[in-house]
Write a protein that holds these residues in place. Structure first.
Motif, PDB file in Angstrom:
ATOM      1  N   PHE A   1      18.471  -0.788   4.771  1.00  0.00           N
ATOM      2  CA  PHE A   1      17.290  -0.953   4.115  1.00  0.00           C
ATOM      3  C   PHE A   1      16.255  -0.011   4.172  1.00  0.00           C
ATOM      4  CE2 PHE A   1      15.657  -4.555   6.662  1.00  0.00           C
ATOM      5  CZ  PHE A   1      14.681  -3.825   6.835  1.00  0.00           C
ATOM      6  N   LYS A   2      15.890   1.258   3.766  1.00  0.00           N
ATOM      7  CA  LYS A   2      14.953   1.914   4.353  1.00  0.00           C
ATOM      8  C   LYS A   2      13.537   1.602   4.919  1.00  0.00           C
ATOM      9  CE  LYS A   2      13.409   6.695   2.383  1.00  0.00           C
ATOM     10  NZ  LYS A   2      12.125   6.586   2.218  1.00  0.00           N
TER      11      LYS A   2
ATOM     12  N   ALA B   1      15.105   0.990  10.874  1.00  0.00           N
ATOM     13  CA  ALA B   1      15.492   1.207  12.235  1.00  0.00           C
ATOM     14  C   ALA B   1      13.300   1.089  12.547  1.00  0.00           C
ATOM     15  CB  ALA B   1      15.597   2.868  12.572  1.00  0.00           C
ATOM     16  N   VAL B   2      13.028   1.426  12.305  1.00  0.00           N
ATOM     17  CA  VAL B   2      11.441   1.545  12.415  1.00  0.00           C
ATOM     18  C   VAL B   2      11.279  -0.130  12.207  1.00  0.00           C
ATOM     19  CG1 VAL B   2       8.931   1.510  11.449  1.00  0.00           C
ATOM     20  CG2 VAL B   2      10.964   3.360  10.973  1.00  0.00           C
ATOM     21  N   ILE B   3      11.432  -0.920  11.494  1.00  0.00           N
ATOM     22  CA  ILE B   3      10.764  -2.056  11.577  1.00  0.00           C
ATOM     23  C   ILE B   3      11.524  -2.749  12.970  1.00  0.00           C
ATOM     24  CG2 ILE B   3      11.563  -4.968   9.899  1.00  0.00           C
ATOM     25  CD1 ILE B   3       9.577  -3.606   9.116  1.00  0.00           C
ATOM     26  N   ARG B   4      13.188  -2.288  13.441  1.00  0.00           N
ATOM     27  CA  ARG B   4      13.683  -2.859  14.524  1.00  0.00           C
ATOM     28  C   ARG B   4      12.882  -2.982  16.402  1.00  0.00           C
ATOM     29  NH1 ARG B   4      19.944  -2.628  13.201  1.00  0.00           N
ATOM     30  NH2 ARG B   4      20.636  -4.380  12.344  1.00  0.00           N
TER      31      ARG B   4
END
Lengths: 336, 453
Positions: free
Chosen positions: A139-140, A143-146
């Motif tokens: 989802f958009k 990568a940031v969330i991860r």
């Protein structure tokens, strides 16, 4: 947690990644393999065992020799008065062991260590798995969330503990935040609540480890499996429960094991959070051995404590290893 | 092995490494430094290794001082000095243990005073002979009070005093004046009474940190000693004496009965207390040293505070019952020379240099620590340092026994375990009795080992 555990993660991820698909392959290609007695393959007979010599020698120097020395120290009356000529320190046999069990807080410390580790583990497991599942599909901003999820894991234990200690001190930011909603918890860093503080901070610091291993497990689920379950009409929960979770059993068993050992061994977190002497509710094993060795200078007694705890923890560990078959060479995928 | 406790493992690994390497190299300097015709030690081509604590407040200045002194030493003896630093007491201890076991490492160690008895107990450091004392400039060169924790008696001394860092209290002149107090308290009872007068709103009479890792035991020690109980009497520990309980009750009472300290101070360390005093919200700052000057001079109380010796009359008494005033523990740094050192002459020559009057005054100017050199101490004129120097002369050594580490830990542990009660506003008497009794038993066991050792 972060630095010395990183290689374990890699290892775990490798195992997990290599294990799951091979499980299915083996099961598919060699039916009946598990049944009758297995013939020894050519490769097993001519294994070049001599190649283990360098590793074996290192193992002996780094692990076996210190362990034997530790056991030897535990039967000596080794303290600041005898340290200088420690080889000739008086031999006192089992006295250190008797004192450790009967006249020291050792058993209490073992109980604290194991229960706190188990509690932290029980909470972090579902947290880590949930986080892994949530970030499995693209989802958009994934990568940031991860990356954000990995922050607690990347921070050194010392930093984690210092930050939490500052936040939790009386009149600190946590107390003030809770007071605005009318909750007054009392002391975090002294007294009976310290145990829960330790569990809380440990959970915060260590759930990304479970998350990482769960993620590696999830990535090993073949695309076809997803398709097949979708064709069979499995909805998300059934798919998760009966299709995906079985893939996670291996990595999570490993995560449980490594995590437990890490928590039981965690010295930095309680040391920085609570200082020495620690409140009696968080006098966990590493703190106790530290104080005995480096504040009271009872090196012999502390070696005896370390040895007893080694035995106490090794027994359930052995049982666990047998149960989850992590060390079982006969399991397909367990050997190359 | 993974499940073995980290620290135990560390100790064991160290020991193993030492066992394996112990018989290896013999160190750099081969024989002792020879003395040449001028009576100077000739150390050409040799290197002296010195281990000292890192000066966290003045890192740049420390580097500068080290290179300056190394140059002077080179000019004097031809030998190089290599400095190593340790960041914490644990770090220091690890270094000492490794060196003690292996018989190699630094030639000179800088030690905190309270740690000197433990170091002495290992018998790994030189007990100075008369000639050795001559080599470092003579016993008379030093402030005699500073020699109080150099060894168990006058003839067995291993610690050479380097600097004094006596504990004093600071007071806020404005707050004292506003409360109509003309001079700071000299007894603990008076201190509490004055503090009550100054406590108003968010201003408190006393700033102290109950969660500090060192301060609490120093209060209990001081009050007990002043009441005539030196805690260690031969092979007997006297922590179960009523004076000790009275000391704890007074110390905790500031919070629970007198209510003259900020309730948040149950979670404070010394630096929090300094910050509270620096913001002008406290009348007295207890248990501080001249190293708080840089902080205070940049704060709201700059120019409004002054140091003075802490009370020397025990709670409930009208005069001190101790042979010495015990205004502070004898605090500072000692230097010890390793027994295994192969260049002891050179080591003594170096100590001679850095304990000389000029070098001591220079060190004081840079780092703020008081000189251990008697002449240098007497020549100090800064009025701010006068009470600190006064406290140095009124300091009393903590008992010289290898068991002191354990006793200190026991004293501190009583406070640590009492903090939840403190925060609740009342320390239960029977619980306090039990905690003191535990500390007494553990400390006594340690003393028993010391007398056997």
């Amino acid at each position: 947690m972060s630095t010395d555990a990183s290689h374990e993660v890699r290892l775990a991820a490798d195992t997990a990644a290599s294990r799951a698909p091979r499980n299915t392959d083996d099961a598919g290609q060699q039916p009946g393999h598990k049944g009758g007695p297995r013939r020894k393959g050519l490769s097993e007979r001519n294994r070049p065992l001599w190649m283990l010599i360098p590793g074996g020698a290192l193992m002996i120097i780094i692990i076996v020799v210190p362990l034997l020395l530790g056991i030897y120290m535990s039967v000596l009356n080794l303290d600041q008065y005898t340290l200088r000529k420690w080889i000739s320190a008086p031999l006192i046999g089992a006295e250190n062991f008797v004192e450790a069990v009967t006249d020291s807080p050792l058993l209490h410390a073992v109980w604290l260590s194991v229960s706190y580790s188990l509690l932290a583990m029980v909470v972090t497991l579902p947290l880590g798995v949930a986080a892994a599942v949530a970030t499995q599909n693209a989802f958009k901003g994934r990568a940031v969330i991860r990356s954000i999820f990995l922050i607690p894991y990347v921070l050194p234990s010392f930093v984690v503990a210092t930050v939490w200690r500052t936040m939790l001190q009386p009149g600190g930011i946590v107390d003030e935040a809770l007071a605005t909603v009318g909750i007054h918890v009392g002391l975090w860093l002294n007294g009976p609540q310290t145990f829960w503080t330790l569990v809380l901070v440990q959970i915060w610091a260590s759930w990304p480890f479970i998350y990482l291993l769960a993620l590696s497990g999830l990535q090993s689920v073949d695309h076809e499996v997803h398709e097949a379950s979708a064709l069979d009409g499995a909805l998300w929960w059934n798919k998760l429960r009966y299709v995906v979770f079985p893939y996670l059993k291996g990595p999570l068993s490993l995560a449980f094991l490594i995590g437990m050992l890490h928590h039981i061994n965690n010295f930095t977190l309680p040391f920085v959070l609570f200082g020495v002497p620690a409140p009696s509710d968080v006098e966990v094993l590493p703190i106790l051995t530290y104080v005995t060795s480096f504040q009271s200078f009872r090196f012999g007694l502390s070696a005896a404590m370390a040895f007893i705890s080694l035995v106490l923890i090794a027994i359930p560990l052995f049982v666990y290893l047998r149960a989850v078959k992590l060390d079982d060479a006969d399991t397909p995928g367990g050997k190359k | 092995m993974r499940f073995k406790s980290t620290t135990g493992l560390a100790a064991v690994v160290t020991a193993a490494a030492l066992a394996l390497t112990g018989c290896g190299s013999g160190g750099s300097g081969s024989s002792g430094g020879s003395t040449n015709a001028n009576g100077k030690v000739d150390g050409t081509g040799k290197t002296l290794n010195v281990l000292v604590g890192v000066q966290t407040q003045y890192p740049e200045q420390q580097k500068q001082w080290q290179s300056d002194i190394a140059a002077k030493f080179k000019a004097q003896t031809g030998a190089d000095v290599k400095f190593e630093t340790f960041a914490s007491a644990n770090d220091e201890l690890t270094r000492i243990q490794t060196s003690v076991v292996s018989g190699q490492g630094p030639d000179i160690y800088g030690l905190g005073t309270t740690f000197t008895p433990t170091a002495y107990a290992t018998k790994a450091f030189v007990t100075l002979s008369d000639d050795d004392w001559k080599a470092v400039g003579g016993k008379d060169r030093f402030n005699q009070a500073a020699l109080g924790i150099s060894g168990p008696d006058k003839d067995h001394m291993a610690g050479i005093p380097f600097v004094s860092r006596p504990f004093v209290m600071a007071y806020n002149k404005d707050l004292l004046a506003a409360a109509g107090i003309d001079k700071p308290a000299t007894s603990w009872d008076e201190l509490a009474a004055q503090a009550k007068k100054m406590t108003k709103g968010d201003t408190y009479g006393i700033a102290t940190g109950y969660k500090d890792n060192y301060d609490p035991w120093k209060f209990i020690w001081a009050m007990s000693v002043q009441a005539g109980n030196p805690l260690v009497d031969g092979n007997k520990l006297k922590m179960d004496d009523p004076t000790v309980k009275k000391a704890y009750e007074t110390y905790f009472g500031w919070l629970t009965n007198d209510k003259v300290v900020d309730p948040a101070s149950v979670g404070w360390s010394n630096s929090n207390a300094v910050a509270a005093f620096a913001s002008g919200k406290a009348g007295y700052l207890m248990m501080t040293t001249s190293s708080s000057i840089p902080t205070l001079d940049k704060s709201a109380v700059a120019g409004k505070y002054q140091y003075t010796v802490m009370p020397t009359i025990a709670p409930g008494e009208t005069q001190s019952k101790s042979d010495a005033p015990a205004a502070s523990i004898l605090s500072g740094d000692n230097l010890v020379v390793a027994d295994y050192s192969k260049q002891k002459d050179l080591a003594f020559a170096y100590i001679n240099l850095i304990t000389s009057k000029d070098e001591q005054l220079n060190y004081q100017k840079i780092f703020g620590d008081l000189p251990a050199n008697a002449e240098a101490l007497a020549s100090l004129t800064d009025p701010k340092l006068k009470p600190v120097a006064d406290a140095a002369a009124k300091s009393k050594a903590t008992p010289f026994t290898g068991a002191w580490g354990d006793i200190q830990l026991g004293l501190l542990n009583v406070t640590v375990q009492s903090i939840p009660d403190l925060a609740a506003g009342k320390v239960d008497e029977s619980a306090l009795d039990q905690r003191i009794k535990d500390a007494q038993n553990k400390g006594q066991a340690s003393l028993d080992r010391a007398s056997k050792g």
